[in-house]
Design an enzyme around this catalytic site. Structure first.
Site, PDB file in Angstrom:
ATOM      1  N   SER A   1       0.738  -1.322   0.097  1.00  0.00           N
ATOM      2  CA  SER A   1      -0.095  -0.035   0.005  1.00  0.00           C
ATOM      3  C   SER A   1       0.912   1.267   0.073  1.00  0.00           C
ATOM      4  CB  SER A   1      -0.925  -0.013   1.320  1.00  0.00           C
ATOM      5  OG  SER A   1      -1.381   1.331   1.574  1.00  0.00           O
TER       6      SER A   1
ATOM      7  N   TYR B   1      -2.171  -1.538  10.410  1.00  0.00           N
ATOM      8  CA  TYR B   1      -2.504  -1.399   9.006  1.00  0.00           C
ATOM      9  C   TYR B   1      -1.072  -1.144   8.327  1.00  0.00           C
ATOM     10  CZ  TYR B   1      -4.157  -1.200   4.144  1.00  0.00           C
ATOM     11  OH  TYR B   1      -4.435  -1.098   2.904  1.00  0.00           O
TER      12      TYR B   1
END
Ligand code: NAP
Length: 275
Positions: free
Chosen positions: A167, A180
Site C-alpha cells: 500500500s 495496517y
C-alpha cells in the site's frame, strides 16, 4: 534466422524480438499457469484474478465467505479453471495445507498473490489488541505462511512468482491505522527478504503498493464528509483508482516479462507518493 548483436562487454541479445513485433507480448502470456489469489472474490483481488485469467492463468481464490460466484463465472467464461477455497487467513490452523490443496486440484502453483485483508480505524492509544493481532496475522503472517507453503512447489519447478499487495501505507503512517501501516511496512520488508533468499531459485518476489482505489475496504473513507475530499485533493491525477487498473501491473509481475525483477515495491497511486 536469428540475428544477434553484442554490445561491447555486454550480453548477446536476440534482435528478432524487435523485428517480428510479437515476442514481447508473448512474455506476458500466462497460459498453463496456476495463480492463487487470496481475497479474489471482490475488490482489488477480483480485478487482479480476472486480469491473470485473461492472460491465460487458472485461478484459485481464498476468502472467508466463499462467496465467489461472480469471479468463478468470469474466470470460467474465459475457459480457465477456477477453484474456490474457504478459509479465514487470520486462523493459522485454517491456513495449514492451503497451497497443497491448490496443487492437488489444479496440478501446480506458479503465481501467489497475497492480497486478502481488512482493517479498522482507531487512534493508536485506543487500538484494540485483538484487532492489532488480526491485522498483522492476515496481512503479514498469512502472506509469509503461504509463501513458505508455495516455495517448495516453486523451487521444484525452478520458477514462481509471488506478488504481495502492500500500500502507500508501506511508506506512510496514515491516520489511525497503526496495525495496517505496520503490516504494510512489514510486507515491504518481507518482500525484500524473500527476494534476496529465493531469487537464485527462480522465484520472483515483488510487491504492489496501491494508492486509493474504490473498493468495499475504502468506501467509508471515500464517502467521509471531510477525509474523502481531503484525499481526493491530494491525489495528483485528481481521481481514485479503479480496481481493474491493477490488472496490467499484476500480469506483468506474474509473467516472464518481469523475470529480472526481485524485491521491488511498485507504487500505483495516481501520483500520491510523488507529491
Ligand atoms: P476488499 O474489497 O474489502 O476485499 C478484501 C478481500 O479480502 C475480500 O475478498 C475478502 O473476502 C478477503 N479477506 C479479508 N479478510 C480475510 C481473511 N481473514 N481471510 C481470507 N480472506 C479475507 O478490499 P480491497 O480494497 O480489495 O483490498 C485488497 C488488498 O488491497 C488489501 O490487502 C488492502 O490492504 C490492499 N489495498 C487496498 C487499497 C484500496 O484503496 N482499496 C489500497 C492499498 C492497498 P471475505 O470477506 O469473503 O473474506
Amino acid at each position: 534466422m536469428r540475428a544477434r548483436q553484442s554490445a561491447p562487454g555486454g550480453p548477446e541479445f536476440d534482435l528478432r524480438c524487435c523485428w517480428d513485433g510479437c515476442m514481447i507480448l508473448d512474455l506476458f502470456r500466462l497460459t498453463n499457469r496456476v495463480a492463487l489469489v487470496t481475497g479474489a472474490n471482490r475488490g482489488l483481488g477480483q480485478a487482479m484474478a480476472l486480469g491473470l485469467a485473461e492472460a491465460g492463468a487458472d485461478i484459485a481464490c481464498v476468502s472467508r465467505s466463499g462467496d465467489d460466484g461472480e469471479i468463478r463465472q468470469a474466470v470460467e467464461a474465459l475457459g480457465r479453471r477456477f477453484l474456490g477455497l474457504t478459509c479465514d487467513l487470520g486462523q493459522p490452523q485454517q491456513r495449514a495445507g492451503l497451497v497443497a490443496k491448490v496443487v492437488d486440484a489444479l496440478g501446480q502453483v506458479d503465481i501467489l498473490v497475497n492480497n486478502a485483508g481488512s482493517g479498522a480505524r482507531h487512534p493508536p492509544e485506543d487500538y484494540p489488541e485483538s484487532e492489532w493481532r488480526n491485522v498483522l496475522e492476515v496481512h503479514l503472517t498469512a502472506a509469509f505462511d503461504l509463501s513458505q507453503q508455495a516455495a517448495p512447489f516453486m523451487f521444484q519447478r525452478g520458477r514462481g512468482k509471488i506478488v504481495n499487495i502492500g500500500s502507500v501505507m508501506s511508506y506512510e503512517g496514515g491516520l489511525n491505522i497503526p496495525a495496517y501501516a505496520a503490516a504494510k511496512h512489514g510486507i515491504a520488508g518481507l518482500t525484500k527478504a524473500l527476494a534476496v533468499a529465493w531469487s537464485g531459485k527462480g522465484v520472483n518476489v515483488n510487491c504492489i503498493a496501491p494508492g486509493y482505489f474504490e473498493t468495499n475496504l475504502s468506501t467509508s473513507l471515500k464517502h467521509h464528509p471531510v477525509r474523502g475530499q481531503q484525499i481526493l485533493d491530494r491525489i495528483p491525477c485528481g481521481r481514485w483508482g479503479q480496481p481493474d487498473e491493477l490488472r496490467g501491473l499484476v500480469v506483468f509481475l506474474a509473467s516472464d516479462a518481469a523475470n529480472y525483477m526481485h524485491g521491488s515495491i511498485v507504487p500505483i497511486d495516481g501520483g500520491w507518493l510523488s507529491r
